[in-house]
Design an enzyme around this catalytic site. Structure first.
Site, PDB file in Angstrom:
ATOM      1  N   GLY A  27      -5.045 -21.358 -18.150  1.00  0.00           N
ATOM      2  CA  GLY A  27      -5.241 -22.616 -17.433  1.00  0.00           C
ATOM      3  C   GLY A  27      -6.627 -23.196 -17.638  1.00  0.00           C
ATOM      4  CB  ALA A  28      -9.493 -24.057 -16.668  1.00  0.00           C
ATOM      5  CG  LEU A  29      -4.347 -26.075 -19.651  1.00  0.00           C
ATOM      6  CD1 LEU A  29      -2.954 -26.681 -19.801  1.00  0.00           C
ATOM      7  CD2 LEU A  29      -4.445 -24.772 -20.431  1.00  0.00           C
ATOM      8  CG  HIS A  30     -10.470 -26.486 -23.295  1.00  0.00           C
ATOM      9  ND1 HIS A  30     -10.021 -26.205 -24.571  1.00  0.00           N
ATOM     10  CD2 HIS A  30     -10.884 -25.303 -22.782  1.00  0.00           C
ATOM     11  CE1 HIS A  30     -10.198 -24.931 -24.820  1.00  0.00           C
ATOM     12  NE2 HIS A  30     -10.706 -24.346 -23.747  1.00  0.00           N
ATOM     13  CG  HIS A  33      -6.260 -24.338 -23.436  1.00  0.00           C
ATOM     14  ND1 HIS A  33      -7.309 -24.702 -22.637  1.00  0.00           N
ATOM     15  CD2 HIS A  33      -6.274 -22.979 -23.467  1.00  0.00           C
ATOM     16  CE1 HIS A  33      -7.935 -23.618 -22.186  1.00  0.00           C
ATOM     17  NE2 HIS A  33      -7.326 -22.560 -22.683  1.00  0.00           N
ATOM     18  N   GLY A 143      -5.677 -19.059 -30.332  1.00  0.00           N
ATOM     19  CA  GLY A 143      -6.857 -19.720 -30.877  1.00  0.00           C
ATOM     20  C   GLY A 143      -7.766 -18.757 -31.633  1.00  0.00           C
ATOM     21  CD  GLU A 144      -8.444 -19.400 -37.235  1.00  0.00           C
ATOM     22  OE1 GLU A 144      -9.508 -20.013 -37.494  1.00  0.00           O
ATOM     23  OE2 GLU A 144      -7.542 -19.211 -38.078  1.00  0.00           O
ATOM     24  CD  GLN A 149      -7.000 -13.419 -26.561  1.00  0.00           C
ATOM     25  OE1 GLN A 149      -7.456 -12.982 -25.516  1.00  0.00           O
ATOM     26  NE2 GLN A 149      -6.668 -14.688 -26.699  1.00  0.00           N
TER      27      GLN A 149
END
Ligand code: AMP
Length: 274
Positions: A27-30, A33, A143-144, A149
């Protein structure tokens, strides 16, 4: 956009959708994302995104309680981005009473974030495996920005034979080079001005390494330049892009990775080398 908050609602939504591409988030999407969502959408399947701030990937002294949360804003963004399904499990949905199973990861999880944040990647791998089991996506987009991860999740998928394709998506940056992150909002105005120094230092280091300069010396200078920019470097390393083992030269697929504290915020970044 369908919204599921329980496993029962998720099952019904999944039956309605057929095969999906999946974007797990906290969440807290930007825009980073949303770029994952756009990439998944461009691949042609309906997109499911999850929002779950996973307690098991935070250490006891980390920011779980104050991790930014904005459910209404996030749902609005996912809807506008063309998501077909938002999966918002509660903690009880994800970690039912008497749950007793977690995933142990080694290999690419051993160093760097894994060393600085004990238990972090076990928490990540466990929640990602659960999400894969619940959502059963064809493909999942990561995401890179969080390079290590992606490697840990790819390793887990290969090792456990999970029927999902992992798709890495390039990092979205601000105009000045700073990698977008939900935690950037905690930078003060002055820190925000200084934060692009991390990406700049990595870019310069990669150029010098490609020019044939000695790797150890360049990494040392890079740590110094981060300290001069007011950061407390945790690590700056040249690693094999997939095993995350440190390397001394450019023979393998190589990645330059770094983490540094700027005020209260831990910045993370990485770039390809060669
Ligand atoms: P998070 O919500 O921080 O767990 O991130 C969810 C997903 O978004 C992860 O796969 C991240 O790697 C990815 N992500 C976060 N920031 C960025 C960025 N700046 N560019 C691309 N992907 C990102």
């Amino acid at each position: 956009m369908m919204i599921a908050r329980t496993l029962e609602e998720l099952r019904a939504a999944r039956e309605a959708l057929g095969p999906v591409g999946f974007v797990p988030t906290m969440g807290a999407l930007h825009a980073g994302h949303l770029h994952l969502v756009a990439t998944a959408k461009a691949a042609g399947l309906p997109v499911a995104a999850s929002i779950f701030v996973n307690p098991t990937q935070f250490g006891p002294k980390e920011d779980f309680a104050r991790y930014p949360r904005d459910e209404a804003g996030d749902l609005d963004k996912l809807e506008r981005a063309g998501c077909a399904l938002a999966w918002l499990p509660g903690v009880g949905e994800m970690y039912p009473p008497h749950h007793a199973t977690s995933i142990h990861v080694n290999g690419p999880a051993a160093h760097w974030e894994g060393a600085s944040r004990p238990g972090h990647f076990s928490g990540v791998a466990t929640v990602v495996a659960k999400l894969f089991g619940q959502v059963r996506p064809e493909a999942a987009y990561f995401g890179e920005k969080d390079w290590q991860q992606v490697q840990v999740v790819s390793r887990m998928v290969a090792d456990l034979g999970l029927p999902v394709r992992i798709v890495p998506v390039p990092t979205v940056r601000e105009a000045d080079g700073l990698a977008l992150s939900s935690r950037n909002r905690y930078l003060t105005e002055a820190e925000r001005k200084g934060a692009p120094a991390l990406y700049k230092a990595l870019t310069q280091a990669a150029e010098q390494i490609m020019a044939g300069k000695e790797v150890a010396a360049i990494l040392h200078l890079t740590r110094q330049s981060l300290a001069q920019a007011g950061m407390v470097p945790d690590y700056v390393a040249l690693v094999h892009a997939h095993t995350l083992e440190p390397i001394a030269g450019l023979a393998q697929p190589a990645r330059l990775i770094a983490a540094a504290k700027l005020g209260a915020v831990r910045l993370l970044d990485n770039i390809p080398v060669g």
